[in-house]
Design an enzyme around this catalytic site. Structure first.
Site, PDB file in Angstrom:
ATOM      1  N   CYS A  47       0.860  -1.183   0.000  1.00  0.00           N
ATOM      2  CA  CYS A  47       0.000   0.000   0.000  1.00  0.00           C
ATOM      3  C   CYS A  47       0.891   1.226   0.000  1.00  0.00           C
ATOM      4  O   CYS A  47       1.566   1.509   0.992  1.00  0.00           O
ATOM      5  CB  CYS A  47      -0.915  -0.005   1.226  1.00  0.00           C
ATOM      6  SG  CYS A  47      -1.898   1.499   1.418  1.00  0.00           S
ATOM      7  N   ASN A 106      -6.911  -4.701  -8.213  1.00  0.00           N
ATOM      8  CA  ASN A 106      -7.241  -3.284  -8.067  1.00  0.00           C
ATOM      9  C   ASN A 106      -7.559  -2.730  -9.450  1.00  0.00           C
ATOM     10  O   ASN A 106      -6.835  -3.010 -10.418  1.00  0.00           O
ATOM     11  CB  ASN A 106      -6.062  -2.516  -7.457  1.00  0.00           C
ATOM     12  CG  ASN A 106      -5.723  -2.997  -6.063  1.00  0.00           C
ATOM     13  OD1 ASN A 106      -6.434  -2.704  -5.115  1.00  0.00           O
ATOM     14  ND2 ASN A 106      -4.639  -3.751  -5.936  1.00  0.00           N
ATOM     15  N   CYS A 121      -4.774   5.735  -4.150  1.00  0.00           N
ATOM     16  CA  CYS A 121      -4.087   4.445  -4.088  1.00  0.00           C
ATOM     17  C   CYS A 121      -2.684   4.658  -4.641  1.00  0.00           C
ATOM     18  O   CYS A 121      -2.518   4.901  -5.845  1.00  0.00           O
ATOM     19  CB  CYS A 121      -4.836   3.394  -4.902  1.00  0.00           C
ATOM     20  SG  CYS A 121      -4.003   1.790  -4.994  1.00  0.00           S
ATOM     21  N   GLY A 122      -1.692   4.584  -3.764  1.00  0.00           N
ATOM     22  CA  GLY A 122      -0.321   4.868  -4.182  1.00  0.00           C
ATOM     23  C   GLY A 122       0.227   3.871  -5.176  1.00  0.00           C
ATOM     24  O   GLY A 122       0.819   4.246  -6.196  1.00  0.00           O
TER      25      GLY A 122
END
EC number: 5.1.1.7
Length: 284
Positions: free
Chosen positions: A76, A199, A226-227
């Protein structure tokens, strides 16, 4: 009544409950249950999940991520920036550059300090992978998916699959405001072609150095940022010939901006803010 101390932090609105496992030692068998509890906006604190800051044998600290559905994630980007801020400001580390262990491996973080507070963090997110086996994704393990049509039953979209230590599928559209997150996000996330879920990112290319971005996160749904997804979007844009390496790319997420650079050595650098919201006690 059992309780533990927590810190709520966010990276561009992607907010988690952070627990220092070096002090609290929440029981392993209850971690998923606790993550669901604290994430609830009705009976908990409200968050995208829970992140544990744990001891490590190979780095100063280890990060473990639990989504708001109780599933454990591997990586994350926004969480990494917040962990870096936490451990530096709590003097768990004293160097401004240090490593963090994740389930995806070791990553290097550099904190940018002003008046004794961390205001930006740069994280070396490592090398992206494109093979289906790295996602994982159904099909020939060594093959890749670069701008290929993918059939999701109700619709077919051209997608690019990128693993940043966790799986991402990137789609392009002309207007980011029309990104079908609510309708297609949950369908694609749990589609059979992604055995461990995925994702889902929708991207609008503004220029070689600017992207608009929206995300449906595996295990969390729509989030502000969302990195790893922003990294996947930048990398995907480059492999699709719409941008170049060694260029700072501004990715506009719903919660704010990240700067992504894919270097010639294949490593992806992500720079962005990390903020503390509050500290408190949670009663189980």
């Amino acid at each position: 009544m059992t309780s533990f101390q927590f810190t709520k932090m966010h990276g561009l609105g992607n907010n988690y409950i952070y627990v220092n496992q070096m002090k609290e030692q929440l029981p392993e068998e209850k971690l998923s249950e606790i993550a669901i509890q604290v994430s609830s906006i009705y009976t908990g604190i409200g968050s995208d999940g829970m992140i544990l800051i744990c001891p490590s044998d190979v780095a100063p600290v280890k990060m473990r991520i639990f989504n708001n559905d109780g599933s454990e994630g591997k990586n994350c980007g926004n969480g990494l920036r917040c962990v870096a801020k936490y451990v530096y400001e709590h003097q768990i580390v004293t160097d401004t550059t240090f490593q963090i262990e994740t389930l995806s491996g070791l990553v290097e973080a550099t904190v940018h300090v002003q008046d004794d507070h961390v205001h930006l963090v740069t994280v070396d997110m490592g090398k992206p992978r494109f093979e289906k086996e790295a996602m994982p994704m159904l099909g020939e393990p060594a093959s890749t998916t670069i701008n290929e049509p993918l059939d999701f039953g109700t619709t077919t979209l051209n997608g690019t699959a990128v693993s940043m230590g966790n799986p991402h599928i990137v789609f392009y559209l002309e207007d980011i405001e029309k990104a079908p997150l609510d309708t297609l996000g949950p369908i694609i996330e749990k589609h059979d072609m992604f055995p461990e879920g995925v994702n889902v990112e929708f991207v609008e290319v503004v220029s070689e150095t600017e992207l608009h971005f929206r995300v449906w996160e595996r295990g969390s749904g729509i989030t502000q940022a969302c990195g790893t997804g922003a990294c996947a979007a930048a990398v995907s844009t480059i492999v699709n010939g719409q941008a170049k390496k060694e260029t700072d790319m501004t990715v506009h997420l719903a919660g704010g901006d990240l700067i992504i650079r894919w270097k010639d050595n294949e490593h992806v650098l992500m720079t962005g803010p990390a903020e503390t919201i509050c500290d408190g006690t949670f009663y189980l």
